[in-house]
Design an enzyme around this catalytic site. Structure first.
Site, PDB file in Angstrom:
ATOM      1  N   GLU A 164       4.496   5.486   4.346  1.00 23.45           N
ATOM      2  CA  GLU A 164       4.328   5.479   5.850  1.00 23.45           C
ATOM      3  C   GLU A 164       5.727   5.234   6.496  1.00 23.45           C
ATOM      4  O   GLU A 164       6.346   4.120   6.592  1.00 23.45           O
ATOM      5  CB  GLU A 164       3.454   4.048   6.159  1.00 23.45           C
ATOM      6  CG  GLU A 164       2.052   4.243   5.765  1.00 23.45           C
ATOM      7  CD  GLU A 164       1.194   3.013   6.460  1.00 23.45           C
ATOM      8  OE1 GLU A 164       1.723   2.333   7.198  1.00 23.45           O
ATOM      9  OE2 GLU A 164       0.068   3.188   6.382  1.00 23.45           O
ATOM     10  N   GLU A 210      -4.560   5.777   1.034  1.00 28.91           N
ATOM     11  CA  GLU A 210      -5.134   4.449   1.449  1.00 28.91           C
ATOM     12  C   GLU A 210      -6.455   4.760   2.290  1.00 28.91           C
ATOM     13  O   GLU A 210      -6.187   5.458   3.361  1.00 28.91           O
ATOM     14  CB  GLU A 210      -4.056   3.624   2.021  1.00 28.91           C
ATOM     15  CG  GLU A 210      -2.962   3.114   1.263  1.00 28.91           C
ATOM     16  CD  GLU A 210      -1.955   2.360   2.079  1.00 28.91           C
ATOM     17  OE1 GLU A 210      -2.321   1.517   3.006  1.00 28.91           O
ATOM     18  OE2 GLU A 210      -0.870   2.239   1.437  1.00 28.91           O
TER      19      GLU A 210
HETATM   20  C1  PNW Z   1      -0.752   0.344   5.395  1.00 29.55           C
HETATM   21  N1  PNW Z   1      -2.082   0.615  11.875  1.00 29.55           N
HETATM   22  O1  PNW Z   1      -0.251  -0.485   6.676  1.00 29.55           O
HETATM   23  C2  PNW Z   1       0.310  -0.082   4.243  1.00 29.55           C
HETATM   24  O2  PNW Z   1       0.586   0.993   3.635  1.00 29.55           O
HETATM   25  C3  PNW Z   1      -0.245  -1.249   3.478  1.00 29.55           C
HETATM   26  O3  PNW Z   1       0.728  -1.685   2.608  1.00 29.55           O
HETATM   27  C4  PNW Z   1      -1.049  -2.438   4.159  1.00 29.55           C
HETATM   28  O4  PNW Z   1      -1.377  -3.466   3.444  1.00 29.55           O
HETATM   29  C5  PNW Z   1      -2.226  -1.625   4.684  1.00 29.55           C
HETATM   30  O5  PNW Z   1      -2.032  -0.477   5.363  1.00 29.55           O
HETATM   31  C6  PNW Z   1      -3.370  -2.367   5.354  1.00 29.55           C
HETATM   32  O6  PNW Z   1      -2.686  -2.868   6.663  1.00 29.55           O
HETATM   33  C7  PNW Z   1      -0.533  -0.144   7.824  1.00 29.55           C
HETATM   34  O7  PNW Z   1      -1.438   0.125  12.602  1.00 29.55           O
HETATM   35  C8  PNW Z   1      -0.097  -0.702   8.801  1.00 29.55           C
HETATM   36  O8  PNW Z   1      -2.935   1.662  12.015  1.00 29.55           O
HETATM   37  C9  PNW Z   1      -0.440  -0.317  10.200  1.00 29.55           C
HETATM   38  C10 PNW Z   1      -1.594   0.503  10.277  1.00 29.55           C
HETATM   39  C11 PNW Z   1      -2.394   0.979   9.533  1.00 29.55           C
HETATM   40  C12 PNW Z   1      -1.716   0.705   8.136  1.00 29.55           C
END
Ligand code: PNW
Length: 503
Positions: free
Chosen positions: A209, A409
């Site tokens: 990300e 994911e």
């Molecule tokens: C991901 N959004 O983060 C990360 O890769 C993980 O480490 C995390 O635990 C997981 O998703 C759940 O949050 C994200 O705002 C952060 O859409 C932000 C977003 C999505 C995923």
């Protein structure tokens, strides 16, 4: 009582089912034992192609704990979480779910729930406590043991090289991703890890990300869900102006490219590598050619900083022009590195950023607002969109045609009450995963080269600024006792992985 019958039937199943059986969850009697190399019956239209990888995912800082053991250096997340006021309830990843000491139990659990692949991340400061230079063999040994354990369990290891835990010394010395030195250090680290593990690890993800590593970390990101504005920030939590922020973005994709090159040079021949990006995507209001074209245009525009340059080896002209003096500074040589061919593209798929319809405007799409009552999941930011599991890979494929795609994911947080019988009936997560996988199945049925999919997450863990409040696991973790209990969604996962189909 059916409860007892199920327990008895369960106990007749071989090895792997033991832990689930112990949890006493009902309605799993029909779940066959997981045998390696065998696939179950695929119920017709809902089946996935043979060899589709049903995986689960985690990241180092969120699960390992042992934050200062065996010579590990401090990471920017150690520092951030130790800074008062940054994390909900003052939670930290110091102990997390103690995976560093419990990895054998955790791999056994993954085998029990039928996972065919496991995506984990490697903590850079465990390998290089000083960011570069002197290797910490004890840190590398941990991943060596983990990979052996996975191979013995017939679970394919997929390693992410950077899931946000930068060595703090690189932050202090260079300002982290504000400097190309950090990108270079990342390339060196990637090469060393590939050399050590690629005899057993066939797939490496570079950076997880890019947006979180850059924008959320060096600016903060605002999200608007159901009329609420949510501001997210990530370590190191620095506020930059547009120009320096664009340079940070540039260094992140440069780091990716340098890592791709290093893995090709140092890894075993045939080692595959690609990014794991939270690809911004737009949903077409209706699945008809003109609206799909609009979604393509919008999706392309949402990926000008990261996927675009990585997959095309150049920045979007309109971006550079609009940025003017704030445009990133780069050389032709750097663009070649950034655009180094990848073997696959990994995408984390949670939410659509836009809903669009066809338009004659020059940008090629018109934004349609999500209604205020559009449903969301447990996390504030988590707008519900099962169809994203189809549109994200489909748009990725139609725009850039990568050879292979993984959904790195897919999952959601849930309230996860522990019922009186000790079980966690996470009906919302189960529904979420089932519907999402329906849409992924459609992608495979239409010939999109989606090779596998990783549930986020294998186990409940440290959810960054939300601390231990947001549980994403399909296995419950009691954070006080460290007891692991598979949730109802884990049983669903097991059956689906076994059948290689939506169940
Ligand atoms: C991901 N959004 O983060 C990360 O890769 C993980 O480490 C995390 O635990 C997981 O998703 C759940 O949050 C994200 O705002 C952060 O859409 C932000 C977003 C999505 C995923």
């Amino acid at each position: 009582m059916s409860h007892n019958v199920n327990r008895r039937q369960f106990s007749t199943l071989t090895g792997g089912a033991a832990l689930l059986a112990a949890s006493g969850l009902p309605a799993v009697a029909q779940t066959p034992p997981v045998q390696s190399g065998t696939t179950g019956e695929t119920p017709g239209a809902r089946g996935f192609p043979e060899g589709f990888l049903w995986g689960v995912a985690t990241a180092a800082y969120q699960i390992e704990g042992a934050w200062n053991e065996d010579g590990k250096g401090e990471s920017i997340w150690d520092r951030y979480a130790h800074t008062p006021g940054k994390i909900k309830n003052g939670d930290t990843g110091d102990v997390a779910i103690d995976h560093y000491h419990r990895y054998k139990e955790d791999v056994a659990l993954m085998k029990d729930i039928g996972a065919k692949a496991y995506r984990f991340s490697i903590s850079w400061p465990r390998i290089f406590p000083d960011g570069t230079g002197q290797l910490n063999q004890k840190g590398l040994d941990f991943y060596d043991r983990l990979v052996d354990e996975l191979k013995a369990a017939d679970i394919e290891p997929f390693a992410t090289l950077y899931h946000w835990d930068l060595p703090q010394v690189l932050q202090d010395r260079y300002g982290g991703w504000q400097s190309a030195e950090t990108a270079k250090a990342f390339g060196e680290y990637a090469g060393v890890v590939a050399k050590a593990l690629s005899d057993r690890v066939g797939h490496f993800f570079t950076i997880n990300e890019f947006k979180q590593v850059t924008e959320t970390a060096y600016r903060g990101v605002e999200l608007h869900v159901q009329g609420e504005t949510v501001r997210l920030m990530s370590a190191p939590g620095i506020l930059l102006e547009d120009g320096p922020l664009n340079q940070v973005r540039h260094h992140a994709v440069l780091g990716h490219g340098l890592a791709v090159q290093a893995i090709r040079a140092m890894g075993r021949a045939g080692t595959k590598v690609g990014p794991a990006e939270n690809m911004g995507h737009a949903l077409p209001v209706i699945d008809s050619p003109e609206h799909v074209k609009a979604a393509e245009a919008a999706t392309k525009a949402l990926n000008i900083y990261f996927l675009g340059p990585m997959l095309e080896g150049r920045y979007d002209e309109a971006y550079l022009t609009a940025a003017g003096k704030d445009a990133p500074k780069f050389t032709d040589e750097e663009m070649k590195i950034i655009g180094a061919p990848v073997d696959f593209v990994g995408i984390n798929v949670y939410i659509p950023l836009l809903l669009v319809m066809a338009s004659d405007e020059p940008q090629g799409y018109r934004e349609v607002p999500f209604s205020l009552s559009h449903p969301k999941m447990f996390s504030d930011w988590h707008r519900l969109s099962p169809e994203s599991q189809y549109w994200a890979p489909r748009l990725l494929h139609s725009i850039w045609k990568p050879k292979e795609i993984y959904i790195t994911e897919n999952g959601c947080a849930a309230s996860d009450e522990v019922a009186a019988d000790g079980n966690i009936y996470d009906s919302d997560r189960l529904t979420y995963l089932r519907n999402g996988m329906m849409w992924q199945q459609r992608a495979t049925a239409e010939g999109i080269p989606l090779k596998g999919s990783f549930v986020w997450s294998a186990m409940d863990n440290f959810e960054w600024i939300n601390g231990y409040g947001d549980r994403f696991g399909i296995v419950h973790v009691d954070f006080k006792t460290q007891k692991r209990t598979p949730k109802l969604s884990a049983q669903w996962f097991k059956e689906a992985a076994w059948r290689n189909a939506v169940v």
